[in-house]
Scaffold this active site. Structure first.
Site, PDB file in Angstrom:
ATOM      1  N   CYS A 147       0.804  -1.244   0.000  1.00 42.97           N
ATOM      2  CA  CYS A 147       0.000   0.000   0.000  1.00 42.97           C
ATOM      3  C   CYS A 147       0.828   1.281   0.000  1.00 42.97           C
ATOM      4  O   CYS A 147       0.497   2.244  -0.700  1.00 42.97           O
ATOM      5  CB  CYS A 147      -0.944  -0.005   1.208  1.00 42.97           C
ATOM      6  N   HIS A 240      -2.489   6.451   4.324  1.00 40.25           N
ATOM      7  CA  HIS A 240      -1.059   6.542   4.613  1.00 40.25           C
ATOM      8  C   HIS A 240      -0.525   7.883   4.107  1.00 40.25           C
ATOM      9  O   HIS A 240      -0.800   8.285   2.975  1.00 40.25           O
ATOM     10  CB  HIS A 240      -0.291   5.427   3.891  1.00 40.25           C
TER      11      HIS A 240
HETATM   12  N1  LIG Z   1      -4.756  -3.633   5.372  1.00 42.43           N
HETATM   13  C1  LIG Z   1      -4.058  -3.034   4.414  1.00 42.43           C
HETATM   14  O1  LIG Z   1      -3.964  -1.787   4.291  1.00 42.43           O
HETATM   15  C2  LIG Z   1      -3.348  -3.842   3.448  1.00 42.43           C
HETATM   16  C3  LIG Z   1      -3.295  -5.223   3.541  1.00 42.43           C
HETATM   17  N2  LIG Z   1      -2.637  -5.924   2.625  1.00 42.43           N
HETATM   18  C4  LIG Z   1      -2.564  -7.376   2.653  1.00 42.43           C
HETATM   19  O2  LIG Z   1      -3.872  -7.936   2.438  1.00 42.43           O
HETATM   20  C5  LIG Z   1      -3.978  -9.177   3.121  1.00 42.43           C
HETATM   21  C6  LIG Z   1      -5.165  -9.139   4.067  1.00 42.43           C
HETATM   22  O3  LIG Z   1      -4.962  -8.111   5.046  1.00 42.43           O
HETATM   23  P1  LIG Z   1      -6.104  -7.731   6.082  1.00 42.43           P
HETATM   24  O4  LIG Z   1      -7.426  -7.736   5.421  1.00 42.43           O
HETATM   25  O5  LIG Z   1      -5.634  -6.493   6.720  1.00 42.43           O
HETATM   26  O6  LIG Z   1      -6.065  -8.991   7.092  1.00 42.43           O
HETATM   27  P2  LIG Z   1      -7.156  -9.471   8.157  1.00 42.43           P
HETATM   28  O7  LIG Z   1      -6.420 -10.127   9.244  1.00 42.43           O
HETATM   29  O8  LIG Z   1      -8.092  -8.369   8.503  1.00 42.43           O
HETATM   30  O9  LIG Z   1      -8.010 -10.598   7.357  1.00 42.43           O
HETATM   31  C7  LIG Z   1      -7.473 -11.847   7.027  1.00 42.43           C
HETATM   32  C8  LIG Z   1      -8.473 -12.670   6.241  1.00 42.43           C
HETATM   33  O10 LIG Z   1      -7.864 -13.927   5.887  1.00 42.43           O
HETATM   34  C9  LIG Z   1      -8.657 -15.000   6.407  1.00 42.43           C
HETATM   35  N3  LIG Z   1      -7.788 -16.084   6.900  1.00 42.43           N
HETATM   36  C10 LIG Z   1      -6.960 -16.068   7.971  1.00 42.43           C
HETATM   37  N4  LIG Z   1      -6.349 -17.268   8.123  1.00 42.43           N
HETATM   38  C11 LIG Z   1      -6.817 -18.055   7.128  1.00 42.43           C
HETATM   39  C12 LIG Z   1      -6.607 -19.400   6.762  1.00 42.43           C
HETATM   40  N5  LIG Z   1      -5.768 -20.190   7.442  1.00 42.43           N
HETATM   41  N6  LIG Z   1      -7.246 -19.891   5.673  1.00 42.43           N
HETATM   42  C13 LIG Z   1      -8.098 -19.098   4.959  1.00 42.43           C
HETATM   43  N7  LIG Z   1      -8.362 -17.824   5.283  1.00 42.43           N
HETATM   44  C14 LIG Z   1      -7.729 -17.296   6.348  1.00 42.43           C
HETATM   45  C15 LIG Z   1      -9.468 -14.405   7.528  1.00 42.43           C
HETATM   46  O11 LIG Z   1     -10.642 -15.197   7.703  1.00 42.43           O
HETATM   47  P3  LIG Z   1     -11.346 -15.441   9.161  1.00 42.43           P
HETATM   48  O12 LIG Z   1     -12.134 -14.200   9.440  1.00 42.43           O
HETATM   49  O13 LIG Z   1     -12.198 -16.634   8.909  1.00 42.43           O
HETATM   50  O14 LIG Z   1     -10.243 -15.658  10.134  1.00 42.43           O
HETATM   51  C16 LIG Z   1      -9.757 -13.015   6.957  1.00 42.43           C
HETATM   52  O15 LIG Z   1     -10.819 -13.104   6.039  1.00 42.43           O
HETATM   53  C17 LIG Z   1      -2.639  -9.405   3.825  1.00 42.43           C
HETATM   54  O16 LIG Z   1      -1.791 -10.166   3.004  1.00 42.43           O
HETATM   55  C18 LIG Z   1      -2.106  -7.982   3.968  1.00 42.43           C
HETATM   56  O17 LIG Z   1      -0.718  -7.983   4.118  1.00 42.43           O
HETATM   57  C19 LIG Z   1      -2.049  -5.254   1.576  1.00 42.43           C
HETATM   58  C20 LIG Z   1      -2.084  -3.923   1.453  1.00 42.43           C
HETATM   59  C21 LIG Z   1      -2.740  -3.112   2.396  1.00 42.43           C
HETATM   60  N1  LIG Z   2       2.209  -3.421   5.812  1.00 43.32           N
HETATM   61  C1  LIG Z   2       1.151  -2.535   5.371  1.00 43.32           C
HETATM   62  C2  LIG Z   2      -0.028  -3.298   4.888  1.00 43.32           C
HETATM   63  C3  LIG Z   2       0.321  -4.598   4.241  1.00 43.32           C
HETATM   64  O1  LIG Z   2      -0.231  -5.569   4.618  1.00 43.32           O
HETATM   65  O2  LIG Z   2       1.245  -4.570   3.308  1.00 43.32           O
HETATM   66  P1  LIG Z   2       1.696  -5.849   2.436  1.00 43.32           P
HETATM   67  O3  LIG Z   2       0.553  -6.168   1.532  1.00 43.32           O
HETATM   68  O4  LIG Z   2       2.882  -5.409   1.663  1.00 43.32           O
HETATM   69  O5  LIG Z   2       1.995  -6.959   3.387  1.00 43.32           O
HETATM   70  C4  LIG Z   2       0.754  -1.624   6.500  1.00 43.32           C
HETATM   71  O6  LIG Z   2       0.969  -2.037   7.590  1.00 43.32           O
HETATM   72  O7  LIG Z   2       0.219  -0.564   6.334  1.00 43.32           O
END
Ligand SMILES: NC(=O)C1=CN([C@@H]2O[C@H](COP(=O)(O)OP(=O)(O)OC[C@H]3O[C@@H](n4cnc5c(N)ncnc54)[C@H](OP(=O)(O)O)[C@@H]3O)[C@@H](O)[C@H]2O)C=CC1
Ligand SMILES: N[C@@H](CC(=O)OP(=O)(O)O)C(=O)O
Length: 348
Positions: A147, A240
């Site tokens: 991000c 951010h």
């Molecule tokens: N937040 C941000 O600004 C950004 C996030 N990202 C990336 O996006 C991805 C998701 O982030 P975020 O939404 O913040 O994470 P969250 O922790 O909020 O959500 C994780 C999700 O993955 C599911 N999950 C967890 N463990 C498992 C498993 N073993 N098998 C299948 N599903 C699973 C969870 O389901 P359940 O509810 O059932 O546990 C939930 O739906 C990450 O890779 C993060 O690094 C990238 C850029 C920006």
């Molecule tokens: N690390 C970023 C969010 C994130 O999950 O990034 P990435 O997709 O590169 O793991 C933050 O904390 O704001």
């Protein structure tokens, strides 16, 4: 309409996908997958809705399925919002059959996986053919960057196209939503700042150069300047902020840099893609902008706002500015959706 699904549908980014896919003119959201904790429940029971918008009626009764290729049914594109360690294991299994538009970091730097910002390096999608051939997949994986990297790179691209960059320093002030709902305890962040985000500086330093690099006979050659990042978590919910310092090889006129940023457009704007902002980079002149609360939602959260653009008299040929980008929209769900819109337009 193309049937699509979301992996990690109950999480912070998964919810943004759902919000952005509601009423999408080309994508019909039919499948929601999450962990076995959520599978089997209606979405309204499985998810703790964190966003300001209401949970869309259309998803409330959808039964959440296991994150397994045998469970997702009749879809063509799967948006992945999975934690990186899970994504590394399951995304390749989905790609045997489906298109995976992933927001997770796991596969971003694989040499045959396109890491794409549609306005910056759409030509990297040429790697898809190589990926399918090498791995024997009918589907494929396309990723979007981190991000903080997306916002930085969108603002660097118009400068990189017009000038020779010597080095970039960037200092981030990142929102808590970037760490997921339970990522940063309130006791750690209220009245405070945390000057460390694991792996973030390395991702900004490598992904930025990769995105501005050249695809040459199936190999990405990264751009050849230095990027140095320092990343910090601040008590902001979404958006951010980044302070950017750039040294160029040659002299420049500030008004020309401003013009290059303001007029910058890419393939999504030319093609009129649904989620493409009219201007990917918006420059403001007010001395106290951009600010996350006021500027993160610009053009539906898909545009990056730049302000305090000024020369840096302390060093030769140097300028600096501050930017704000929405981390879960332009930095995550919106980035994957724009990638998928481009794929639908030029590949499907
Ligand atoms: N937040 C941000 O600004 C950004 C996030 N990202 C990336 O996006 C991805 C998701 O982030 P975020 O939404 O913040 O994470 P969250 O922790 O909020 O959500 C994780 C999700 O993955 C599911 N999950 C967890 N463990 C498992 C498993 N073993 N098998 C299948 N599903 C699973 C969870 O389901 P359940 O509810 O059932 O546990 C939930 O739906 C990450 O890779 C993060 O690094 C990238 C850029 C920006
Ligand atoms: N690390 C970023 C969010 C994130 O999950 O990034 P990435 O997709 O590169 O793991 C933050 O904390 O704001």
């Amino acid at each position: 309409m193309v049937n699509v699904g979301v992996l990690g549908a109950t999480g912070m980014v998964g919810q943004r996908f759902i919000e952005m896919l509601e009423n999408h003119p080309e994508f019909e959201l039919t499948t929601l997958a999450a962990s076995s904790r959520s599978a089997g429940k209606p979405y309204s029971e499985a998810a703790n809705w964190y966003l300001d918008s209401e949970m869309p009626e259309s998803v409330r009764d959808i039964e959440v399925v296991e994150t397994d290729p045998s469970s997702v049914g009749d879809v063509e594109i799967l948006f992945s919002a999975l934690p990186a360690d899970i994504a590394r294991k399951v995304e390749p299994r989905f790609a045997e059959k489906y298109i995976v538009a992933s927001n997770a970091s796991a596969m971003r730097m694989e040499p045959d996986v396109p890491l794409v910002i549609p306005e910056v390096n759409p030509e990297f999608l040429d790697l898809i053919e190589l990926q399918q051939k090498k791995r024997g997949w009918d589907g494929f994986i396309v990723t979007n960057p981190n991000c903080s990297t997306i916002a930085l790179t969108l603002t660097l691209k118009p400068i990189y196209d017009n000038y020779s960059i010597r080095r970039v320093y960037v200092s981030t002030m990142q929102a808590v939503s970037g760490a997921g709902y339970s990522g940063v305890p309130s006791m750690a962040i209220l009245d405070n700042l945390v000057p460390f985000i694991g792996g973030e500086e390395e991702k900004m330093e490598t992904e930025t150069l990769h995105l501005l690099g050249e695809l040459d006979e199936g190999v990405v050659k990264p751009a050849g300047f230095g990027v140095s990042a320092s990343c910090h978590r601040v008590p902001v919910v979404d958006g951010h902020t980044e302070a950017v310092f750039i040294e160029l090889e040659d002299e420049f006129e500030l008004k020309d840099v401003r013009e290059a940023m303001e007029t910058f457009q890419g393939l999504p704007q030319k093609l009129g893609l649904y989620s493409a902002p009219e201007k990917p980079v918006v420059v403001m002149d007010e001395e106290n902008r951009p600010q996350p609360r006021m500027d993160r939602d610009r053009d539906g959260g898909m545009a990056v706002t730049v302000g305090r653009l000024r020369e840096d008299a302390a060093f030769e040929n140097s300028l600096r500015y501050v930017l704000v980008g929405h981390n879960t929209i332009r930095g995550a769900a919106g980035a994957s959706i724009l990638n998928a819109e481009l794929i639908k337009e030029i590949i499907l």
